[in-house]
Design a protein around this motif. Structure first.
Motif, PDB file in Angstrom:
ATOM      1  N   ALA A 145       0.839  -1.203   0.000  1.00  0.00           N
ATOM      2  CA  ALA A 145       0.000   0.000   0.000  1.00  0.00           C
ATOM      3  C   ALA A 145       0.870   1.247   0.000  1.00  0.00           C
ATOM      4  CB  ALA A 145      -0.939  -0.011   1.203  1.00  0.00           C
ATOM      5  N   GLY A 204       3.357   3.921  -2.661  1.00  0.00           N
ATOM      6  CA  GLY A 204       3.056   4.768  -3.815  1.00  0.00           C
ATOM      7  C   GLY A 204       2.661   3.974  -5.049  1.00  0.00           C
ATOM      8  N   ALA A 205       3.322   2.851  -5.289  1.00  0.00           N
ATOM      9  CA  ALA A 205       3.052   2.078  -6.500  1.00  0.00           C
ATOM     10  C   ALA A 205       1.650   1.491  -6.452  1.00  0.00           C
ATOM     11  CB  ALA A 205       4.090   0.971  -6.651  1.00  0.00           C
ATOM     12  N   ASN A 235      -1.841  -5.103   3.247  1.00  0.00           N
ATOM     13  CA  ASN A 235      -0.549  -4.486   3.537  1.00  0.00           C
ATOM     14  C   ASN A 235      -0.107  -4.806   4.957  1.00  0.00           C
ATOM     15  OD1 ASN A 235       1.628  -2.799   2.634  1.00  0.00           O
ATOM     16  ND2 ASN A 235       0.909  -1.207   4.024  1.00  0.00           N
ATOM     17  N   ARG A 236       1.227  -4.889   5.124  1.00  0.00           N
ATOM     18  CA  ARG A 236       1.810  -5.122   6.456  1.00  0.00           C
ATOM     19  C   ARG A 236       1.226  -4.120   7.458  1.00  0.00           C
ATOM     20  NH1 ARG A 236       8.203  -4.664   6.555  1.00  0.00           N
ATOM     21  NH2 ARG A 236       7.625  -2.533   5.988  1.00  0.00           N
ATOM     22  N   THR A 237       1.235  -2.837   7.073  1.00  0.00           N
ATOM     23  CA  THR A 237       0.582  -1.806   7.889  1.00  0.00           C
ATOM     24  C   THR A 237      -0.831  -1.641   7.335  1.00  0.00           C
ATOM     25  OG1 THR A 237       2.749  -0.734   7.950  1.00  0.00           O
ATOM     26  CG2 THR A 237       0.889   0.543   8.801  1.00  0.00           C
ATOM     27  N   LYS A 290      -2.646   1.621   6.102  1.00  0.00           N
ATOM     28  CA  LYS A 290      -2.346   2.251   4.805  1.00  0.00           C
ATOM     29  C   LYS A 290      -3.218   1.669   3.692  1.00  0.00           C
ATOM     30  CE  LYS A 290       2.069   2.951   3.804  1.00  0.00           C
ATOM     31  NZ  LYS A 290       3.524   2.605   3.803  1.00  0.00           N
ATOM     32  N   SER A 325       7.971  -3.404  -1.662  1.00  0.00           N
ATOM     33  CA  SER A 325       9.378  -3.282  -2.031  1.00  0.00           C
ATOM     34  C   SER A 325      10.168  -4.457  -1.477  1.00  0.00           C
ATOM     35  CB  SER A 325       9.930  -1.937  -1.547  1.00  0.00           C
ATOM     36  OG  SER A 325       9.572  -1.726  -0.206  1.00  0.00           O
ATOM     37  N   MET A 373       5.724  -6.210  -9.446  1.00  0.00           N
ATOM     38  CA  MET A 373       6.077  -4.904 -10.042  1.00  0.00           C
ATOM     39  C   MET A 373       7.583  -4.725 -10.134  1.00  0.00           C
ATOM     40  SD  MET A 373       3.503  -2.023  -8.709  1.00  0.00           S
ATOM     41  CE  MET A 373       1.732  -2.193  -8.812  1.00  0.00           C
ATOM     42  N   GLY A 385       7.812  -6.720 -13.512  1.00  0.00           N
ATOM     43  CA  GLY A 385       7.255  -5.388 -13.752  1.00  0.00           C
ATOM     44  C   GLY A 385       7.913  -4.583 -14.858  1.00  0.00           C
TER      45      GLY A 385
END
Ligand code: NDP
Length: 279
Positions: A128, A130-131, A151-153, A156, A195, A219, A243
């Protein structure tokens, strides 16, 4: 007249493949242009953009400036940029700075290219940042049946959902969010937008189930298939892709905004694969 100036602005910027991509697109149309890598100081993004547009025609924006570019453009944002909360393509119209976000279009065109039209599909989007933010609205626009962001967090992921639904209430039926473990059912397309592949780690994905003729899409890209791609194939994904096609696809969409023509992605992608050492 001197060749028109284009460029990509970021920090760092040495690694960017955009100059090669845009130069090859330009040669498909015999267009004379220059395309530079522009390093902006971390606290000097807007000053660098302003200086560039004294005689420049268009800029791509990369990490960590996409949100700042969004703020800089103010009201002259495309709907996609507004939905993404980030801008990767800048240009002048009647002396005014305009902005769009082509990351999501780049992903969707690549999914089509590899034979996995998002229309009617159940899609799991991991990450979650920018991409991820940039691709949510274009995937919905492309007609996916269901898009679930984890998402991990988790906050977000919920934020992205909330922001998109605020701008497009109809999206609420097809868009959901949660933490990394918070997914059930089986998926046609699973996209890694974390990432984590950077250091060949894997986001924890306990039991993502793949449907038949499914696709695992990372990606990220490297000379070898990524850890995510390998694990997904083990877990039952029918196909896996990296990606690189999205990268060339977003460049083609920017190129179309600037020059009004549709570049041929295939030969540029093939050359890029060669350059980074993929067979
Ligand atoms: P951000 O830094 O904005 O976001 C990173 C995301 O990865 C966050 O969701 C973060 O979770 C998650 N994450 C990081 N490490 C882990 C981990 N170990 N386990 C689980 N989740 C993790 O990055 P971007 O969104 O800008 O980029 C994401 C990826 O997409 C990168 O690999 C980038 O290279 C690629 N990319 C590719 C493009 C292309 O054209 N092919 C275009 C743009 C990006 P948390 O929120 O919990 O920290």
């Amino acid at each position: 007249t001197p060749a028109k100036r284009y460029g990509v602005i970021g920090h760092p910027i040495e690694h960017s493949r955009s100059p090669q991509i845009h130069t090859q697109f330009a040669s498909q149309f015999n267009l004379a242009l220059s395309y530079e890598r522009i390093l902006a100081p971390l606290d000097g993004f807007s000053a660098t953009v302003e200086a560039f547009f004294k005689d420049g025609s268009g800029l791509n924006v990369t990490l960590p400036f996409k949100e700042q570019a969004y703020d800089l453009v103010g009201p002259r944002l495309s709907r996609r940029a507004r939905m993404a909360g980030a801008v990767n393509t800048l240009w002048l119209e009647e002396g005014q700075l305009h902005g769009c976000n082509t990351d999501g279009v780049g992903l969707c065109s690549d999914l089509l290219r590899v034979g996995h039209n998002p229309e009617g599909k159940r899609i799991l989007l991991i990450g979650a940042g920018g991409a991820s933010r940039g691709v949510v609205f274009p995937l919905l626009e492309a007609g996916c049946e269901m898009l679930h962001i984890i998402n991990r967090t988790s906050a977000k992921a919920y934020d992205i959902r909330e922001q998109v639904v605020a701008l497009d209430p109809d999206a609420s039926r097809r868009l959901s969010a949660g933490g990394l473990d918070d997914h059930c059912g089986d998926w046609d397309i699973v996209i890694n937008a974390t990432s984590a592949s950077l250091n060949q780690n894997l986001p924890e994905l306990p039991d993502a189930r793949y449907r038949s003729n499914s696709l695992a899409y990372d990606m990220f890209y490297a000379s070898e298939p990524t850890a995510f791609m390998r694990a997904a194939e083990q877990a039952g994904a029918t196909h896996s892709k990296d990606g690189l096609g999205m990268l060339v696809g977003q460049a083609a969409a920017s190129f179309q905004i600037w020059h009004g023509v549709e570049a041929d992605v295939e030969p540029v992608l093939a050359k890029l694969r060669q350059d980074i050492g993929q067979v």
